[in-house]
Motif scaffolding. Structure first.
Motif, mmCIF file in Angstrom:
data_model
loop_
_atom_site.group_PDB
_atom_site.id
_atom_site.type_symbol
_atom_site.label_atom_id
_atom_site.label_comp_id
_atom_site.label_asym_id
_atom_site.label_seq_id
_atom_site.Cartn_x
_atom_site.Cartn_y
_atom_site.Cartn_z
ATOM 1 N N ILE A 18 0.846 -1.189 0.000
ATOM 2 C CA ILE A 18 0.000 0.000 0.000
ATOM 3 C C ILE A 18 0.883 1.240 0.000
ATOM 4 O O ILE A 18 1.811 1.348 0.789
ATOM 5 N N GLU A 19 0.587 2.178 -0.910
ATOM 6 C CA GLU A 19 1.333 3.442 -0.937
ATOM 7 C C GLU A 19 0.687 4.424 0.034
ATOM 8 O O GLU A 19 -0.502 4.713 -0.062
ATOM 9 N N LEU A 20 1.443 4.887 0.989
ATOM 10 C CA LEU A 20 0.949 5.866 1.953
ATOM 11 C C LEU A 20 1.235 7.272 1.448
ATOM 12 O O LEU A 20 2.273 7.532 0.869
ATOM 13 N N LYS A 21 0.296 8.158 1.664
ATOM 14 C CA LYS A 21 0.465 9.568 1.322
ATOM 15 C C LYS A 21 0.166 10.375 2.572
ATOM 16 O O LYS A 21 -0.590 9.963 3.434
ATOM 17 N N LEU A 48 7.237 20.057 9.192
ATOM 18 C CA LEU A 48 8.224 19.050 9.572
ATOM 19 C C LEU A 48 7.695 17.621 9.495
ATOM 20 O O LEU A 48 8.455 16.697 9.220
ATOM 21 N N PHE A 49 6.394 17.409 9.714
ATOM 22 C CA PHE A 49 5.863 16.055 9.632
ATOM 23 C C PHE A 49 6.019 15.476 8.217
ATOM 24 O O PHE A 49 6.551 14.373 8.065
ATOM 25 N N PRO A 50 5.588 16.176 7.158
ATOM 26 C CA PRO A 50 5.796 15.616 5.811
ATOM 27 C C PRO A 50 7.273 15.436 5.475
ATOM 28 O O PRO A 50 7.648 14.483 4.805
ATOM 29 N N LEU A 51 8.109 16.345 5.946
ATOM 30 C CA LEU A 51 9.548 16.223 5.709
ATOM 31 C C LEU A 51 10.098 14.961 6.370
ATOM 32 O O LEU A 51 10.885 14.223 5.784
ATOM 33 N N ALA A 52 9.648 14.675 7.577
ATOM 34 C CA ALA A 52 10.108 13.486 8.293
ATOM 35 C C ALA A 52 9.528 12.204 7.700
ATOM 36 O O ALA A 52 10.175 11.156 7.728
ATOM 37 N N GLY A 111 8.741 6.605 2.542
ATOM 38 C CA GLY A 111 7.813 6.248 1.485
ATOM 39 C C GLY A 111 6.436 6.859 1.606
ATOM 40 O O GLY A 111 5.481 6.336 1.061
ATOM 41 N N SER A 112 6.315 7.960 2.300
ATOM 42 C CA SER A 112 5.035 8.649 2.438
ATOM 43 C C SER A 112 5.170 10.074 1.910
ATOM 44 O O SER A 112 5.380 11.009 2.684
ATOM 45 N N PRO A 113 5.062 10.252 0.597
ATOM 46 C CA PRO A 113 5.268 11.589 0.030
ATOM 47 C C PRO A 113 4.131 12.538 0.406
ATOM 48 O O PRO A 113 2.967 12.132 0.465
#
Length: 42
Positions: free
Chosen positions: A2-5, A15-19, A24-26
């Motif tokens: 499953i691809e996580l986004k 900072l959360f999206p950067l981390a 594998g969670s773009p």
């Protein structure tokens, strides 16, 4: 597999999206109202 986004709502400098990106969670979206955090996220 499953691809996580991820998305970001009002979390300041994003900072959360950067981390999450290396795992594998773009990030797919971001929302902020303050000008300084927007410039950092961009």
């Amino acid at each position: 597999m499953i691809e996580l986004k991820s998305g970001s709502l009002f979390d300041g400098s994003g900072l959360f999206p950067l981390a999450a990106s290396p795992y594998g969670s773009p990030p797919t979206c971001a929302s902020e109202v303050e000008k300084a955090p927007i410039s950092i996220t961009k």
